[in-house]
Structure formats: C-alpha cells, structure tokens
Scaffold this active site. Structure first.
Site, PDB file in Angstrom:
ATOM      1  N   MET A 109       0.842  -1.203   0.000  1.00  0.00           N
ATOM      2  CA  MET A 109       0.000   0.000   0.000  1.00  0.00           C
ATOM      3  C   MET A 109       0.877   1.252   0.000  1.00  0.00           C
ATOM      4  O   MET A 109       0.390   2.354   0.306  1.00  0.00           O
ATOM      5  CB  MET A 109      -0.935   0.001   1.209  1.00  0.00           C
ATOM      6  CG  MET A 109      -1.897  -1.177   1.188  1.00  0.00           C
ATOM      7  SD  MET A 109      -3.416  -0.881   2.094  1.00  0.00           S
ATOM      8  CE  MET A 109      -2.780  -0.631   3.731  1.00  0.00           C
ATOM      9  N   HIS A 118       8.929   1.199   3.522  1.00  0.00           N
ATOM     10  CA  HIS A 118      10.074   1.205   4.440  1.00  0.00           C
ATOM     11  C   HIS A 118      10.923  -0.022   4.124  1.00  0.00           C
ATOM     12  O   HIS A 118      10.581  -0.828   3.241  1.00  0.00           O
ATOM     13  CB  HIS A 118       9.593   1.222   5.892  1.00  0.00           C
ATOM     14  CG  HIS A 118       8.562   0.176   6.205  1.00  0.00           C
ATOM     15  ND1 HIS A 118       8.865  -1.170   6.248  1.00  0.00           N
ATOM     16  CD2 HIS A 118       7.228   0.261   6.449  1.00  0.00           C
ATOM     17  CE1 HIS A 118       7.782  -1.857   6.542  1.00  0.00           C
ATOM     18  NE2 HIS A 118       6.759  -1.018   6.651  1.00  0.00           N
ATOM     19  N   HIS A 126       9.291  -3.529   3.626  1.00  0.00           N
ATOM     20  CA  HIS A 126       8.748  -3.820   2.295  1.00  0.00           C
ATOM     21  C   HIS A 126       9.874  -4.241   1.343  1.00  0.00           C
ATOM     22  O   HIS A 126       9.700  -5.125   0.500  1.00  0.00           O
ATOM     23  CB  HIS A 126       8.088  -2.572   1.693  1.00  0.00           C
ATOM     24  CG  HIS A 126       6.853  -2.097   2.398  1.00  0.00           C
ATOM     25  ND1 HIS A 126       6.813  -0.925   3.119  1.00  0.00           N
ATOM     26  CD2 HIS A 126       5.607  -2.611   2.489  1.00  0.00           C
ATOM     27  CE1 HIS A 126       5.593  -0.736   3.602  1.00  0.00           C
ATOM     28  NE2 HIS A 126       4.852  -1.755   3.247  1.00  0.00           N
TER      29      HIS A 126
HETATM   30  P1  AMP Z   1       1.403  -2.859   3.565  1.00  0.00           P
HETATM   31  O1  AMP Z   1       1.952  -1.845   2.638  1.00  0.00           O
HETATM   32  O2  AMP Z   1       1.389  -2.441   5.000  1.00  0.00           O
HETATM   33  O3  AMP Z   1       0.086  -3.436   3.090  1.00  0.00           O
HETATM   34  O4  AMP Z   1       2.420  -4.067   3.535  1.00  0.00           O
HETATM   35  C1  AMP Z   1       2.766  -4.685   2.312  1.00  0.00           C
HETATM   36  C2  AMP Z   1       3.506  -5.951   2.622  1.00  0.00           C
HETATM   37  O5  AMP Z   1       4.684  -5.654   3.383  1.00  0.00           O
HETATM   38  C3  AMP Z   1       2.684  -6.947   3.466  1.00  0.00           C
HETATM   39  O6  AMP Z   1       2.923  -8.257   2.968  1.00  0.00           O
HETATM   40  C4  AMP Z   1       3.255  -6.760   4.836  1.00  0.00           C
HETATM   41  O7  AMP Z   1       3.123  -7.901   5.662  1.00  0.00           O
HETATM   42  C5  AMP Z   1       4.711  -6.479   4.521  1.00  0.00           C
HETATM   43  N1  AMP Z   1       5.383  -5.796   5.634  1.00  0.00           N
HETATM   44  C6  AMP Z   1       4.946  -4.681   6.278  1.00  0.00           C
HETATM   45  N2  AMP Z   1       5.783  -4.365   7.291  1.00  0.00           N
HETATM   46  C7  AMP Z   1       6.756  -5.310   7.294  1.00  0.00           C
HETATM   47  C8  AMP Z   1       7.914  -5.550   8.103  1.00  0.00           C
HETATM   48  N3  AMP Z   1       8.223  -4.764   9.124  1.00  0.00           N
HETATM   49  N4  AMP Z   1       8.687  -6.617   7.807  1.00  0.00           N
HETATM   50  C9  AMP Z   1       8.366  -7.438   6.771  1.00  0.00           C
HETATM   51  N5  AMP Z   1       7.295  -7.271   5.972  1.00  0.00           N
HETATM   52  C10 AMP Z   1       6.498  -6.227   6.228  1.00  0.00           C
END
Ligand code: AMP
Length: 300
Positions: A33, A37, A40
């Site tokens: 999304m 960081h 990701h």
């Molecule tokens: P999001 O943008 O929050 O929807 O996350 C996108 C992807 O990144 C999802 O598969 C999350 O589980 C993964 N993700 C988010 N934060 C972390 C983190 N600290 N370590 C590893 N993967 C992450």
C-alpha cells in the site's frame, strides 16, 4: 539507479508480463500500500531471489479499511516509493487508481471463512474480505508464479495461503520475517503517526514478545504464563489493547491459558498507542525473537 517501469493500466501491465514470460522469465509479485520502508524492501529482495522479473504494486485498497479507520490519511510517498523500488531492482511497478481496480458496477468479493474471524477479524470484520478480494484481482491481473508477503501481518499471510490453496491459484505464497527497528519495534508505514513519546511506548510490544521467547527457551510451556508475559508490558504502555492472544500458528485457533503449548505457539498483539493501532506477533519455537534474549539493555 535502474528505473522501474511504472504503469497504472491493467492492459499494459499484462502486456509487459506476457512479454517477460515469452522470454522464459518467471514473475514474482510484491503487493503493497506504499509509504514504503525497509521491511517492504526485504520482500522485494526475497522476490528477486525467487523470480526473474519482479513486479511491485502500490495500491491503498479502500475495501480493506473499515469505517473510522485511517483510509483518508493513510501515508503517501509516491516519489520516494518509486525511487526505493527502482534502487532495489524492481522491474515494474503497478500503481492503479481506485476506478481501475473497482470500476463502477463491481459486485464480487472473495472471502475466506473461519480464519478471518479470529484475532484482527474480531475488531475488523470486513478487513480480510477486502484483502482477499484485491489480492485475487492482483493475482488474476499479473499471474505471478510467486507472491511475497510479510509475517508482520501473520494472519493476512495465513489467509492468503488458504485462499490460494482453496481456489487452486497457481501461485506460491511466501512469507518473509518481520523487519524491525533497532529497538525491536516492527517496521510499519503507520509508525510515522507515532509521536516521540508514543514511539518509546511502542517498544513494549517487542519487549513482551522477546520476554516470551526467553521463557519458552527456558522450557516454560504454560500458555497463560507466556501470554501474560506479553500482555502485562503491553497493557502498561498502550492506551488500549485489542488483544494479546496465544493461538495455533496454522489454524489461528485461540489456545486457552491453562493449556501447555506444543512445539510452536503464535503470540499475536494488537494495541493502540495514542490513536495508532499497532500489530505484531511471533511464533515461539519458530521465529527468532525480536532482539536477542540475552540483551538486557532492551528491557530498561
Ligand atoms: P502494507 O503496505 O502495510 O500493506 O504491507 C505490504 C507488505 O509488506 C505486506 O505483505 C506486509 O506484511 C509487509 N510488511 C509490512 N511491514 C513489514 C515488516 N516490518 N517486515 C516485513 N514485511 C512487512
């Protein structure tokens, strides 16, 4: 810097990926999304190890936000995101608008039962159907061989694995360990909402999870003792606690406090620090602790 190709169009993305497949390349997908960081970017690294051509998506999916959640103020950093993805060697970035994913007349949902009602599903009853619907669409648009998700969103990962298996989706769903800040806080796009004082309080979650690892390594198996080792510091630091649950890591069934844990035990946390909802988890007996259990400075 290698520039990644950026597209907002489904037909163009399909065309590019068909051409890559015609050259014999395998496709790996990293859905996000945005507001990226380093966590990701470790997903990107893992995808590069597993596929020849890496596509990342940036889409703030409205259907996975409930009423009163942070959809309207979800952080955005489009330029920064594209630079980070390009520097990390992503080949293609798909950044669709809402109307591209949900054109008028859209009526379909993909929903996984059971698993989605536990843990975060109790407080966010529509969240996972939003996730599984958009991820199904991304799989159908791009046809990846492998799709990589973070264990940070442990329940989401299990739900997507279940969906892919149940619907015979020809994609391998891979989970990557949670990347953390130096003090143990799980990296999250939402961490930027935390004030400096809240940011310090946020440490309690990973401190609790680390303390549970320490007990587990010492041979403690009483689920109540392990769970309360996490609950107490989180309760003390957070403004409210949605849950601190002990559960089976595969089916996410809650395990009562008076039971002895088996070889693996999921401890999952959701708590609000200020107005920011943070989630974290660890699988005792499987994951590394958030930081080394012999590092007493972190417990100060
Ligand atoms: P999001 O943008 O929050 O929807 O996350 C996108 C992807 O990144 C999802 O598969 C999350 O589980 C993964 N993700 C988010 N934060 C972390 C983190 N600290 N370590 C590893 N993967 C992450």
């Amino acid at each position: 810097m290698t520039a990644a190709y950026v597209s907002t169009r489904i037909d163009e993305v399909r065309n590019i990926l068909d051409n890559a497949r015609a050259e014999g390349k395998t496709i790996g997908l990293v859905p996000t999304m945005g507001a990226l960081h380093e966590g990701h970017l470790t997903l990107v690294d893992e995808t590069k190890r597993r596929a020849d051509f890496v596509v990342a998506t940036i889409f703030v999916n409205p259907t996975q936000f409930g009423p009163g959640e942070d959809l309207d103020k979800y952080p955005k950093d489009s330029d920064g995101d594209l630079e980070k993805l390009a520097n990390r060697g992503v080949n293609l970035v798909f950044t669709p608008d809402k109307q591209v994913i949900y054109p008028s007349g859209f009526l379909t949902a993909v929903a996984v039962k059971g698993l989605t009602e536990k843990l975060c599903g109790a407080d966010r009853p529509t969240h996972f159907a939003g996730v599984t619907t958009v991820v199904s669409k991304l799989f159908n648009i791009m046809g990846p061989c492998v799709a990589v998700f973070g264990r940070k969103d442990y329940q989401q990962l299990q739900v997507i694995k279940r969906m892919a298996a149940d619907l015979n989706m020809p994609v391998e769903v891979v989970g990557v360990p949670t990347l953390r800040e130096e003090d143990g806080l799980a990296m999250s796009s939402r961490n930027r909402y935390l004030s400096p004082e809240e940011r310090v309080r946020g440490r309690a979650i990973s401190q609790g999870l680390t303390a549970a690892h320490k007990l587990f390594n010492e041979g403690i198996r009483n689920v109540g003792q392990l769970r309360k080792t996490v609950l107490l510091p989180v309760e003390a630091a957070a403004d409210s606690v949605d849950y601190v649950s002990a559960a089976d890591p595969d089916i996410l069934e809650t395990i009562p406090d008076d039971v002895e844990a088996g070889e693996r035990l999921l401890i999952a946390v959701a708590a609000k620090i200020g107005t920011t909802r943070l989630i974290d988890n660890t699988v005792l007996g499987e994951d590394a602790p958030p930081y080394p259990t012999d590092s007493p400075t972190h417990f100060k």
